[in-house]
Design a protein around this motif. Sequence first.
Motif: not given
Length: 294
Positions: A224-228
């Motif tokens: 989950d790149i956005v959350k990371a």
Amino acid sequence: MILSVKDVHKSYGKEKVLKGISFEIEKPQIIALVGPNGSGKSTLLNIITNLLTADSGNVTVLGKSNRNPDIFKDISFMQDNSVLYEYLTGYDHLQFIGDVQGISRKQITDTADWIGISSYLNKKVGNYSLGMKQHLLLTMAVLNAPKLLILDEPLNGLDPTSAIRVRELLVELHKSGTTILLSSHNLAEIDRVTSTILFLKNGELIKENILQHENICYELVVNDIVKAQSVLEEETIPVELMGSKLRIYMEGSSLGGVFRILEKHEIKLLDLEKIVLGTEERYQKIFGEKGDKQ
Ligand SMILES: Nc1ncnc2c1ncn2[C@@H]1O[C@H](COP(=O)(O)OP(=O)(O)OP(=O)(O)O)[C@@H](O)[C@H]1O
């Protein structure tokens, strides 16, 4: 101490070009001075070699003030080709320096052989190509076996073969104990010669230790790149989206700390790659894409 530059200021009229430049070179190494056009690289090198006077500040070379003419036994400045006389041969130029500095004929021919200019040494400089002129200028600069060699854009305008040869010569000189301070725009070439770089921006030097931190970063693939990105930014860790990867600039944070943050937020790490930023990327990060004068 090979070179010490302390709090050097220089203005031209109202334009403040150097705003308190300080750095030291303690042991033999190759150091590159990098900055956009007009950032003051030549001004700084000319001040170090006392061709130009600073408004304030101090420069010492091997413990002596740069105003002491004795230092020129130990340092050399590779000038640009406007100092060459078209109607004289390469040998005439070397002999002139040899006579002034008490350098033997044998030392002149040995140095010319080593740099690789013997085959055209007796031709008039007016018939030299740019690369041949650069090689002659380098021979003139190293004739006195200097402890500190300063070069302003030595790779400028050279074709790839000549640039590679000059680069190899600089590395050989360094291995024989010469300290080299050079300015250049050719960032890819600089990367092959040294990783010690002084970036000049807005009249100030960007400190090396900051750059060393920024030199290494990691690219992560996560589920989950956005959350990371959002959780790492909340923890003030510098991150940047690079397509499907998340680049993390370490700048003091540990990789273990990054893993713990991701784990806490149940983000899965799928892949990890260590990236060593090249000079060009570091340059763009500091100066922006164009590298224009700031
Ligand atoms: N003699 C001079 N009189 C007035 N301004 C000058 C003089 N020499 C340099 N400058 C100005 O000082 C600034 C720095 O010039 P300098 O030549 O030191 O930069 P540089 O980083 O070596 O540039 P480049 O990479 O284009 O060679 C520029 O804005 C330039 O116009």
